[in-house]
Structure formats: C-alpha cells, structure tokens
Motif scaffolding. Sequence first.
Motif, short mmCIF file in Angstrom:
data_model
loop_
_atom_site.label_atom_id
_atom_site.label_comp_id
_atom_site.label_asym_id
_atom_site.label_seq_id
_atom_site.Cartn_x
_atom_site.Cartn_y
_atom_site.Cartn_z
N LEU A 1 0.86 -1.18 0.00
CA LEU A 1 0.00 0.00 0.00
C LEU A 1 0.89 1.23 0.00
CD1 LEU A 1 -2.64 -0.86 2.77
CD2 LEU A 1 -2.73 -1.39 0.35
N LEU A 2 0.43 2.28 -0.66
CA LEU A 2 1.07 3.58 -0.59
C LEU A 2 0.03 4.52 0.00
CD1 LEU A 2 3.68 5.22 -1.58
CD2 LEU A 2 2.10 6.09 -3.29
N ASN A 3 0.36 5.13 1.12
CA ASN A 3 -0.60 5.95 1.87
C ASN A 3 -0.10 7.38 1.99
OD1 ASN A 3 -1.24 6.78 5.08
ND2 ASN A 3 -2.99 6.12 3.88
N TYR A 4 -0.88 8.32 1.46
CA TYR A 4 -0.61 9.75 1.63
C TYR A 4 -1.28 10.21 2.91
CZ TYR A 4 1.23 10.43 -3.08
OH TYR A 4 2.01 10.39 -4.21
N TRP A 5 -0.56 10.93 3.76
CA TRP A 5 -1.09 11.37 5.05
C TRP A 5 -0.41 12.66 5.49
CZ3 TRP A 5 2.01 11.85 9.41
CH2 TRP A 5 3.32 11.39 9.25
N ALA A 6 -0.96 13.29 6.51
CA ALA A 6 -0.36 14.49 7.10
C ALA A 6 -0.78 14.60 8.56
CB ALA A 6 -0.80 15.74 6.34
N ILE B 1 1.22 -6.61 6.05
CA ILE B 1 1.02 -5.83 4.82
C ILE B 1 2.05 -4.71 4.79
CG2 ILE B 1 -0.57 -4.38 3.49
CD1 ILE B 1 -1.61 -7.23 3.70
N THR B 2 2.80 -4.60 3.71
CA THR B 2 3.79 -3.55 3.56
C THR B 2 3.08 -2.25 3.20
OG1 THR B 2 5.45 -5.13 2.80
CG2 THR B 2 5.84 -2.81 2.27
N ILE B 3 3.35 -1.22 3.98
CA ILE B 3 2.75 0.09 3.74
C ILE B 3 3.88 1.12 3.65
CG2 ILE B 3 1.12 1.85 4.54
CD1 ILE B 3 -0.12 -0.32 6.37
N TYR B 4 3.88 1.85 2.55
CA TYR B 4 4.81 2.96 2.38
C TYR B 4 4.04 4.25 2.63
CZ TYR B 4 7.87 -0.46 0.25
OH TYR B 4 8.66 -1.56 0.02
N GLY B 5 4.63 5.16 3.37
CA GLY B 5 3.96 6.41 3.70
C GLY B 5 4.54 7.59 2.96
N ARG C 1 4.54 17.78 -5.20
CA ARG C 1 4.81 17.44 -6.60
C ARG C 1 4.47 15.97 -6.91
NH1 ARG C 1 4.13 18.81 -11.38
NH2 ARG C 1 4.81 17.03 -12.54
N MET C 2 4.91 15.07 -6.04
CA MET C 2 4.62 13.65 -6.28
C MET C 2 3.12 13.41 -6.24
SD MET C 2 6.15 10.32 -4.34
CE MET C 2 5.11 8.90 -4.11
N ALA C 3 2.43 14.05 -5.33
CA ALA C 3 0.97 13.89 -5.22
C ALA C 3 0.28 14.32 -6.52
CB ALA C 3 0.44 14.70 -4.04
N LEU C 4 0.76 15.36 -7.14
CA LEU C 4 0.18 15.79 -8.42
C LEU C 4 0.34 14.70 -9.47
CD1 LEU C 4 1.29 19.53 -8.75
CD2 LEU C 4 -1.03 18.66 -8.46
N THR D 1 -5.01 6.33 -0.39
CA THR D 1 -4.25 5.08 -0.35
C THR D 1 -4.35 4.36 -1.69
OG1 THR D 1 -4.68 4.90 2.02
CG2 THR D 1 -3.93 2.90 0.89
N TYR D 2 -3.23 3.80 -2.10
CA TYR D 2 -3.15 3.03 -3.34
C TYR D 2 -2.74 1.60 -3.00
CZ TYR D 2 -3.20 7.54 -5.69
OH TYR D 2 -3.55 8.78 -6.13
N VAL D 3 -3.42 0.63 -3.61
CA VAL D 3 -3.01 -0.78 -3.52
C VAL D 3 -2.20 -1.04 -4.78
CG1 VAL D 3 -3.76 -3.18 -3.42
CG2 VAL D 3 -5.05 -1.42 -2.18
#
Length: 180
Positions: free
Chosen positions: A69-74, A95-99, A130-133, A143-145
């Motif tokens: 998972l890739l999780n955007y957070w703040a 589960i591997t989660i990248y933040g 920038r990456m979020a765009l 979150t992305y699977v």
Amino acid sequence: MAKISPLMIAPPAIFAGLAALFFFGMQRENPDELPSTMTGKPAPVVQVTPLGDKTPFTDADLRSGGVKLLNYWASWCAPCRVEHPVLEDLASQGITIYGVNYKDKPGNALGFLNELGDPYAAIGADENGRMALDWGVYGVPETYVIDGKGNIVLRFAGPITERVLESQIMPAIEKAKGTR
C-alpha cells in the motif's frame, strides 16, 4: 408555414443533453467514488525526500514484488488520525505500507508518528506536493493498492475504516496477489 427558430430548439436540446449526462453519471457502481485514471497502470515515479531519520522508500520498492500500500497522510489531517489504527493493524498483519507525508512540517509529522505509532515500512516526505500531483491525489488521506509489478490495483480517497477495509481494500489486496 411557421419557421422554427434555433432559439426554440436550443432549450429542449440542452435539457436532453444534461438529462443524458445525469442519467449515465448515476449508472456508476458507486457514485461517491472518485474516478481514477491510474487504476491498472504502472505507479508513477517516487519523488520523496527523507523525513527525519526515517528510512525513505524508492521507486524500485514499489516494483520489487509483493503487494503493498502507498498511503498519503499528514499530521494536520483529522481523517488521517481516524484511519491510523487500521493502518497499524494492517502492518501488524504483514502488509507492507509505504507512507508519503504530504505538505507537512517534519517536526509535526514525526510527532504524529511518535504519538500514534509508525505503521510504515518506509516513509518519505512530499513537502511541495509534486509527487501527489503526478499520482492524481485529491487530498489526504489517500491510499493506493499496488501489485508486485508496480501497477495500481486500487486508489481509495478518504480514511480507511473497517468497512472500507473489508469492502474495498482487502478485495483489492487479494486481486493484487492474483487470487481474484
């Protein structure tokens, strides 16, 4: 014989066009779900900077095999606090989660993780967004699977609750594993 003016035809034609748009828009399976053009495509390039002394992740990590998972957070994001226990539980299940810490102050982000725990296998900062765009992020949390080849299987905008976990995230994880 009376002439028909284009001004007489325009209102009914516009109404019919709008009615068709509304009708086809309502035919989506989940009208509250934000569409994503990223699903089924390779994940965009990772462009994060280190967050404190946390281990950052790279583009190769997203394409290294296995579901993640890739999780955007703040830290300033209230819904991120709501979903955090669910992320902690997923991480404890292996589960591997990248933040990706989104547009945040490093001290606040690290304080958030110290207070609530750190479910991330690796983490990076996206200070300017920038990456979020590039990923098409609407806001946090998001979150992305991602499957073992680095392809996006699901994009979920909003906090992951138990209901969302059962109805969307876990089925997407199973699909990413190739069992569905």
